[in-house]
Design a protein around this motif. Structure first.
Motif, PDB file in Angstrom:
ATOM      1  N   ILE A   6       0.867  -1.179   0.000  1.00 53.18           N
ATOM      2  CA  ILE A   6       0.000   0.000   0.000  1.00 53.18           C
ATOM      3  C   ILE A   6       0.903   1.228   0.000  1.00 53.18           C
ATOM      4  N   ASN A   7       0.774   2.046  -1.043  1.00 55.75           N
ATOM      5  CA  ASN A   7       1.613   3.231  -1.193  1.00 55.75           C
ATOM      6  C   ASN A   7       0.857   4.446  -0.667  1.00 55.75           C
ATOM      7  N   PHE A   8       1.378   5.049   0.393  1.00 55.62           N
ATOM      8  CA  PHE A   8       0.706   6.194   1.012  1.00 55.62           C
ATOM      9  C   PHE A   8       0.513   7.346   0.040  1.00 55.62           C
ATOM     10  N   ASN A   9       1.535   7.674  -0.740  1.00 56.82           N
ATOM     11  CA  ASN A   9       1.430   8.805  -1.661  1.00 56.82           C
ATOM     12  C   ASN A   9       0.370   8.576  -2.732  1.00 56.82           C
ATOM     13  N   GLU A  10       0.265   7.347  -3.235  1.00 52.10           N
ATOM     14  CA  GLU A  10      -0.778   7.040  -4.219  1.00 52.10           C
ATOM     15  C   GLU A  10      -2.161   7.188  -3.601  1.00 52.10           C
ATOM     16  N   LYS A  11      -2.324   6.734  -2.388  1.00 54.18           N
ATOM     17  CA  LYS A  11      -3.619   6.845  -1.707  1.00 54.18           C
ATOM     18  C   LYS A  11      -3.954   8.303  -1.411  1.00 54.18           C
ATOM     19  N   LEU A  12      -2.976   9.070  -0.945  1.00 55.29           N
ATOM     20  CA  LEU A  12      -3.208  10.487  -0.636  1.00 55.29           C
ATOM     21  C   LEU A  12      -3.584  11.288  -1.883  1.00 55.29           C
ATOM     22  N   ALA A  13      -3.110  10.870  -3.055  1.00 55.95           N
ATOM     23  CA  ALA A  13      -3.421  11.568  -4.305  1.00 55.95           C
ATOM     24  C   ALA A  13      -4.874  11.366  -4.732  1.00 55.95           C
ATOM     25  N   LYS A  14      -5.587  10.448  -4.095  1.00 59.34           N
ATOM     26  CA  LYS A  14      -6.961  10.134  -4.490  1.00 59.34           C
ATOM     27  C   LYS A  14      -8.018  11.027  -3.854  1.00 59.34           C
ATOM     28  N   GLU A  51      -6.005   7.344  20.588  1.00 59.32           N
ATOM     29  CA  GLU A  51      -5.922   7.759  19.186  1.00 59.32           C
ATOM     30  C   GLU A  51      -4.451   7.952  18.825  1.00 59.32           C
ATOM     31  N   VAL A  52      -4.033   7.315  17.737  1.00 56.04           N
ATOM     32  CA  VAL A  52      -2.645   7.384  17.288  1.00 56.04           C
ATOM     33  C   VAL A  52      -2.544   8.328  16.096  1.00 56.04           C
ATOM     34  N   PHE A  53      -1.652   9.311  16.194  1.00 57.87           N
ATOM     35  CA  PHE A  53      -1.337  10.231  15.098  1.00 57.87           C
ATOM     36  C   PHE A  53       0.065   9.922  14.615  1.00 57.87           C
ATOM     37  N   ILE A  54       0.205   9.612  13.328  1.00 59.16           N
ATOM     38  CA  ILE A  54       1.512   9.383  12.704  1.00 59.16           C
ATOM     39  C   ILE A  54       1.639  10.398  11.572  1.00 59.16           C
ATOM     40  N   VAL A  55       2.673  11.233  11.618  1.00 57.06           N
ATOM     41  CA  VAL A  55       2.847  12.257  10.583  1.00 57.06           C
ATOM     42  C   VAL A  55       3.692  11.691   9.445  1.00 57.06           C
ATOM     43  N   ILE A  56       3.126  11.773   8.242  1.00 59.13           N
ATOM     44  CA  ILE A  56       3.816  11.299   7.038  1.00 59.13           C
ATOM     45  C   ILE A  56       4.563  12.452   6.385  1.00 59.13           C
ATOM     46  N   ASN A  57       3.879  13.576   6.207  1.00 56.55           N
ATOM     47  CA  ASN A  57       4.472  14.795   5.636  1.00 56.55           C
ATOM     48  C   ASN A  57       3.967  15.993   6.410  1.00 56.55           C
ATOM     49  N   GLY A  58       4.836  16.964   6.648  1.00 53.29           N
ATOM     50  CA  GLY A  58       4.415  18.201   7.296  1.00 53.29           C
ATOM     51  C   GLY A  58       4.619  18.187   8.798  1.00 53.29           C
ATOM     52  N   THR A  59       3.925  19.115   9.457  1.00 50.35           N
ATOM     53  CA  THR A  59       4.025  19.278  10.908  1.00 50.35           C
ATOM     54  C   THR A  59       2.628  19.382  11.488  1.00 50.35           C
ATOM     55  N   LEU A  60       2.386  18.644  12.566  1.00 50.67           N
ATOM     56  CA  LEU A  60       1.104  18.652  13.255  1.00 50.67           C
ATOM     57  C   LEU A  60       1.319  19.004  14.714  1.00 50.67           C
ATOM     58  N   ASN A  61       0.581  19.983  15.195  1.00 50.34           N
ATOM     59  CA  ASN A  61       0.569  20.307  16.621  1.00 50.34           C
ATOM     60  C   ASN A  61      -0.696  19.701  17.211  1.00 50.34           C
ATOM     61  N   ILE A  62      -0.569  19.085  18.363  1.00 45.58           N
ATOM     62  CA  ILE A  62      -1.732  18.587  19.084  1.00 45.58           C
ATOM     63  C   ILE A  62      -1.764  19.339  20.408  1.00 45.58           C
ATOM     64  N   GLU A  63      -2.777  20.186  20.571  1.00 48.09           N
ATOM     65  CA  GLU A  63      -2.911  20.956  21.800  1.00 48.09           C
ATOM     66  C   GLU A  63      -3.732  20.169  22.811  1.00 48.09           C
ATOM     67  N   PHE A  64      -3.357  20.309  24.067  1.00 50.54           N
ATOM     68  CA  PHE A  64      -4.082  19.748  25.195  1.00 50.54           C
ATOM     69  C   PHE A  64      -4.415  20.911  26.107  1.00 50.54           C
ATOM     70  N   ASN A  90      -0.580  24.214  10.597  1.00 51.25           N
ATOM     71  CA  ASN A  90      -0.494  25.551   9.994  1.00 51.25           C
ATOM     72  C   ASN A  90      -0.441  25.489   8.478  1.00 51.25           C
ATOM     73  N   ASN A  91       0.121  24.406   7.936  1.00 51.32           N
ATOM     74  CA  ASN A  91       0.160  24.131   6.507  1.00 51.32           C
ATOM     75  C   ASN A  91      -0.343  22.709   6.312  1.00 51.32           C
ATOM     76  N   GLU A  92      -0.704  22.363   5.075  1.00 44.35           N
ATOM     77  CA  GLU A  92      -1.227  21.010   4.853  1.00 44.35           C
ATOM     78  C   GLU A  92      -0.251  19.970   5.383  1.00 44.35           C
ATOM     79  N   CYS A  93      -0.807  19.013   6.068  1.00 45.57           N
ATOM     80  CA  CYS A  93      -0.045  17.938   6.701  1.00 45.57           C
ATOM     81  C   CYS A  93      -0.743  16.629   6.377  1.00 45.57           C
ATOM     82  N   HIS A  94       0.024  15.588   6.112  1.00 43.14           N
ATOM     83  CA  HIS A  94      -0.535  14.267   5.821  1.00 43.14           C
ATOM     84  C   HIS A  94      -0.261  13.359   7.009  1.00 43.14           C
TER      85      HIS A  94
END
Length: 151
Positions: A6-14, A51-64, A90-94
């Motif tokens: 399973i290719n993440f980039n191919e799936k994200l392009a859909k 809940e599990v967050f795994i960042v593929i591309n970009g930056t994700l902040n999780i506030e508590f 702040n910018n698109e993140c995958h």
């Protein structure tokens, strides 16, 4: 059984929707979901599951309510069940989410597989087709995504 990776980039392009996770695989009762996120999500919690967050591309902040964690590509974080959190990009993140089948992205409870009142037919990563019947529950938040949407 198939032997296709399973290719993440191919799936994200859909897809292009933000904050609308798409299922790419299942393992036992857990789903692996890809999502494109940008901007701030809502404060929410999942009372019955981590809940599990795994960042593929970009930056994700999780506030508590009492702090935050910043995740970059290749990093992950597990939010314990019952902990209120607010993801922000702040910018698109995958990202990839790993959670039990039927979890609603906004933490809302429901009785069916899909809170949109729709059925979904798709194909899982083994090449087998499947259909999930839904309930007729109403979305309580405009960011509540259709559940169990496969790509």
């Amino acid at each position: 059984m198939t032997f296709d990776a399973i290719n993440f980039n191919e799936k994200l392009a859909k897809f292009n929707d933000h904050w609308s996770p798409r299922v790419i695989a299942e393992m036992n009762d857990y789903q692996f979901k890809l999502a494109k996120v940008e901007g701030a999500f809502i404060w929410h919690q999942h009372d019955d599951t981590d809940e599990v967050f795994i960042v593929i591309n970009g930056t994700l902040n999780i506030e508590f309510r009492d702090g935050k964690v910043t995740l970059n590509a290749g990093e992950m974080y597990v939010v314990p069940k019952g902990v209120e959190h607010k993801p922000i990009a702040n910018n698109e993140c995958h990202i990839m989410l790993v959670e039990p089948r039927g979890v609603i992205n906004t933490g809302e409870s429901h009785t069916g597989e899909n809170n949109t009142g729709e059925s979904h037919t798709g194909e899982n990563n083994t090449g087998e087709s499947h259909t999930r019947e839904s309930d007729t529950g109403q979305s309580r938040n405009k960011l509540t995504a259709k559940n169990d949407v496969w790509i």
